[in-house]
Motif scaffolding. Structure first.
Motif, PDB file in Angstrom:
ATOM      1  N   TRP A  45       0.914  -1.066  -0.219  1.00 26.66           N
ATOM      2  CA  TRP A  45      -0.117  -0.119   0.079  1.00 26.66           C
ATOM      3  C   TRP A  45       1.020   1.233   0.122  1.00 26.66           C
ATOM      4  CZ3 TRP A  45      -5.281   1.045  -0.068  1.00 26.66           C
ATOM      5  CH2 TRP A  45      -5.792   2.205   0.481  1.00 26.66           C
ATOM      6  N   ASP A  46       0.781   1.954  -1.048  1.00 28.48           N
ATOM      7  CA  ASP A  46       1.781   3.157  -1.266  1.00 28.48           C
ATOM      8  C   ASP A  46       0.873   4.206  -1.657  1.00 28.48           C
ATOM      9  OD1 ASP A  46       3.802   5.181  -1.313  1.00 28.48           O
ATOM     10  OD2 ASP A  46       4.484   4.295  -3.059  1.00 28.48           O
ATOM     11  N   VAL A  47      -0.096   4.724  -0.594  1.00 26.75           N
ATOM     12  CA  VAL A  47      -0.803   5.754  -0.797  1.00 26.75           C
ATOM     13  C   VAL A  47      -0.964   6.926   0.354  1.00 26.75           C
ATOM     14  CG1 VAL A  47      -3.533   6.141  -0.839  1.00 26.75           C
ATOM     15  CG2 VAL A  47      -2.644   3.961  -1.714  1.00 26.75           C
ATOM     16  N   ALA A  48      -0.741   7.990  -0.173  1.00 22.85           N
ATOM     17  CA  ALA A  48      -0.754   9.066   0.674  1.00 22.85           C
ATOM     18  C   ALA A  48      -1.868   9.806   0.987  1.00 22.85           C
ATOM     19  CB  ALA A  48       0.546   9.957   0.629  1.00 22.85           C
ATOM     20  N   MET A  49      -2.305  10.176   2.062  1.00 17.93           N
ATOM     21  CA  MET A  49      -3.550  10.783   2.260  1.00 17.93           C
ATOM     22  C   MET A  49      -3.389  12.128   2.445  1.00 17.93           C
ATOM     23  SD  MET A  49      -6.077   8.586   1.505  1.00 17.93           S
ATOM     24  CE  MET A  49      -6.380   6.769   1.598  1.00 17.93           C
ATOM     25  N   PRO A  50      -3.784  13.168   1.795  1.00 10.61           N
ATOM     26  CA  PRO A  50      -3.639  14.592   2.171  1.00 10.61           C
ATOM     27  C   PRO A  50      -4.343  15.188   3.601  1.00 10.61           C
ATOM     28  CG  PRO A  50      -4.326  14.429  -0.090  1.00 10.61           C
ATOM     29  CD  PRO A  50      -4.554  13.086   0.501  1.00 10.61           C
ATOM     30  N   THR A  51      -5.316  14.371   3.862  1.00  9.06           N
ATOM     31  CA  THR A  51      -6.063  14.701   4.990  1.00  9.06           C
ATOM     32  C   THR A  51      -6.057  13.543   5.735  1.00  9.06           C
ATOM     33  OG1 THR A  51      -8.062  14.455   4.133  1.00  9.06           O
ATOM     34  CG2 THR A  51      -7.298  16.608   4.017  1.00  9.06           C
ATOM     35  N   GLN A  52      -6.373  13.857   7.216  1.00 11.12           N
ATOM     36  CA  GLN A  52      -6.161  12.610   8.389  1.00 11.12           C
ATOM     37  C   GLN A  52      -7.987  12.346   8.384  1.00 11.12           C
ATOM     38  OE1 GLN A  52      -4.577  14.095  11.690  1.00 11.12           O
ATOM     39  NE2 GLN A  52      -2.563  13.253  11.283  1.00 11.12           N
ATOM     40  N   LYS A  53      -8.690  13.105   7.757  1.00 11.45           N
ATOM     41  CA  LYS A  53     -10.366  12.912   8.086  1.00 11.45           C
ATOM     42  C   LYS A  53     -10.901  12.998   6.772  1.00 11.45           C
ATOM     43  CE  LYS A  53     -11.086  12.335  12.486  1.00 11.45           C
ATOM     44  NZ  LYS A  53     -12.182  11.253  13.092  1.00 11.45           N
ATOM     45  N   LEU A  54     -11.728  12.145   6.490  1.00 11.31           N
ATOM     46  CA  LEU A  54     -12.771  12.297   5.292  1.00 11.31           C
ATOM     47  C   LEU A  54     -14.295  12.300   5.952  1.00 11.31           C
ATOM     48  CD1 LEU A  54     -12.726  12.592   2.284  1.00 11.31           C
ATOM     49  CD2 LEU A  54     -12.596  10.178   2.114  1.00 11.31           C
ATOM     50  N   GLY A  55     -14.619  13.606   6.294  1.00 12.73           N
ATOM     51  CA  GLY A  55     -16.056  13.618   6.685  1.00 12.73           C
ATOM     52  C   GLY A  55     -15.587  13.288   8.478  1.00 12.73           C
ATOM     53  N   ASP A  56     -16.223  12.108   8.867  1.00 15.64           N
ATOM     54  CA  ASP A  56     -16.014  11.594  10.171  1.00 15.64           C
ATOM     55  C   ASP A  56     -15.008  10.427  10.227  1.00 15.64           C
ATOM     56  OD1 ASP A  56     -17.683  13.475  11.608  1.00 15.64           O
ATOM     57  OD2 ASP A  56     -19.623  12.280  11.041  1.00 15.64           O
ATOM     58  N   MET A  57     -14.443  10.187   9.086  1.00 15.63           N
ATOM     59  CA  MET A  57     -13.683   8.657   8.807  1.00 15.63           C
ATOM     60  C   MET A  57     -12.387   9.140   8.927  1.00 15.63           C
ATOM     61  SD  MET A  57     -14.402   5.784   6.261  1.00 15.63           S
ATOM     62  CE  MET A  57     -13.791   4.169   6.625  1.00 15.63           C
ATOM     63  N   ASP A  58     -11.597   8.323   9.764  1.00 17.92           N
ATOM     64  CA  ASP A  58     -10.161   8.539   9.646  1.00 17.92           C
ATOM     65  C   ASP A  58      -9.636   7.687   8.376  1.00 17.92           C
ATOM     66  OD1 ASP A  58      -9.852   9.682  12.450  1.00 17.92           O
ATOM     67  OD2 ASP A  58     -10.073   7.589  13.084  1.00 17.92           O
ATOM     68  N   THR A  59      -8.888   8.535   7.740  1.00 19.11           N
ATOM     69  CA  THR A  59      -8.443   8.114   6.301  1.00 19.11           C
ATOM     70  C   THR A  59      -7.517   6.958   6.412  1.00 19.11           C
ATOM     71  OG1 THR A  59      -6.561   9.693   6.211  1.00 19.11           O
ATOM     72  CG2 THR A  59      -8.816  10.226   4.978  1.00 19.11           C
ATOM     73  N   GLU A  60      -6.741   6.732   7.780  1.00 16.57           N
ATOM     74  CA  GLU A  60      -5.731   5.549   7.671  1.00 16.57           C
ATOM     75  C   GLU A  60      -6.636   4.172   7.964  1.00 16.57           C
ATOM     76  OE1 GLU A  60      -3.933   6.082  11.643  1.00 16.57           O
ATOM     77  OE2 GLU A  60      -5.776   5.442  12.602  1.00 16.57           O
ATOM     78  N   LEU A  61      -8.007   4.227   7.832  1.00 14.54           N
ATOM     79  CA  LEU A  61      -8.666   3.055   7.839  1.00 14.54           C
ATOM     80  C   LEU A  61      -8.875   2.459   6.359  1.00 14.54           C
ATOM     81  CD1 LEU A  61     -11.516   3.954  10.431  1.00 14.54           C
ATOM     82  CD2 LEU A  61      -9.581   2.787  11.104  1.00 14.54           C
ATOM     83  N   PHE A  62      -8.702   3.264   5.520  1.00 19.22           N
ATOM     84  CA  PHE A  62      -8.781   2.487   4.284  1.00 19.22           C
ATOM     85  C   PHE A  62      -7.743   1.591   3.953  1.00 19.22           C
ATOM     86  CE2 PHE A  62     -10.964   6.622   3.837  1.00 19.22           C
ATOM     87  CZ  PHE A  62     -12.123   6.097   3.501  1.00 19.22           C
ATOM     88  N   LYS A  63      -6.349   1.696   4.490  1.00 20.23           N
ATOM     89  CA  LYS A  63      -5.478   0.561   4.599  1.00 20.23           C
ATOM     90  C   LYS A  63      -5.971  -0.555   5.157  1.00 20.23           C
ATOM     91  CE  LYS A  63      -0.506  -0.202   5.392  1.00 20.23           C
ATOM     92  NZ  LYS A  63       0.459   0.460   5.935  1.00 20.23           N
ATOM     93  N   GLU A  64      -6.691  -0.449   6.524  1.00 25.01           N
ATOM     94  CA  GLU A  64      -7.027  -1.460   6.965  1.00 25.01           C
ATOM     95  C   GLU A  64      -8.013  -2.417   6.228  1.00 25.01           C
ATOM     96  OE1 GLU A  64      -5.211  -2.311   9.637  1.00 25.01           O
ATOM     97  OE2 GLU A  64      -4.165  -0.490   9.332  1.00 25.01           O
TER      98      GLU A  64
END
Length: 201
Positions: free
Chosen positions: A120-139
């Motif tokens: 997984w080589d995906v950098a997220m510009p923000t830590q949140k997308l609405g109420d969702m933590d963007t780190e969760l997509f990797k999970e």
């Protein structure tokens, strides 16, 4: 198709209760309710662009956070795909996609090898997308790869908008999965491996 490639998987824990059904030879019909609006949107994209019919119902400990529901939904969808594939006879096995969405561009490559692995080589510009933590997509992607028995590489090549980046990951997976589960009529009864088996256990 002589045998329907469908499967239903249930996962019940102290944290989540999830049931999912897939039809690998569907038309992209979906009915998804996880309690997380953006995750629903992404799973709908996965179904629509892979042409895999998907029904998913999830109840989770959303009063704590979205982690368990997100991760466990990945396990359920991946496990249902693995079960529907059976012995994986006749499948193309490999799939890849270069998926653009406005300024975002993501590359997804997939091998339904039976060997779970996520790069997984995906950098997220923000830590949140609405109420969702963007780190969760990797999970979610890690859980899907683990349960599906898939080697999965996801690389974000360009992107500034977090929504676009995440959406290209799911649509890229969808297109790669669509190619990988297709039956090759020239080898419909053969497992696509010199080992003679593709195992997910």
């Amino acid at each position: 198709m002589s045998q329907a490639r469908t499967a239903t998987v249930e996962r019940n824990t102290a944290e989540t209760r999830i049931s999912g059904t897939v039809n690998l030879d569907g038309t992209g019909v979906y009915d998804v309710k996880t309690g997380i609006g953006f995750l629903d949107h992404m799973l709908e994209q996965l179904s629509r662009h892979s042409l895999i019919d998907l029904t998913l119902r999830a109840e989770g400990d959303l009063h704590i956070d979205f982690h368990h529901t997100t991760e466990d939904s990945g396990y359920v969808v991946g496990a249902a795909v693995a079960r529907a594939l059976g012995e994986r006879k006749g499948i193309a096995r490999y799939g890849s996609c270069l998926l653009p969405m406005d300024e975002a561009l993501t590359r997804v490559a997939l091998d339904l090898s039976g060997r779970p692995y996520l790069s997984w080589d995906v950098a997220m510009p923000t830590q949140k997308l609405g109420d969702m933590d963007t780190e969760l997509f990797k999970e979610w992607f890690r859980a899907f790869a683990q349960a599906a028995g898939a080697t999965l590489h996801v690389d974000s090549l360009k992107g500034e908008n977090t929504h676009h980046i995440v959406e290209t990951c799911y649509k890229g997976l969808a297109r790669a999965l669509r190619a990988a589960v297709e039956i090759d009529p020239r080898k419909a009864d053969a497992v696509p491996s010199t080992k003679g088996a593709l195992r997910s256990d």
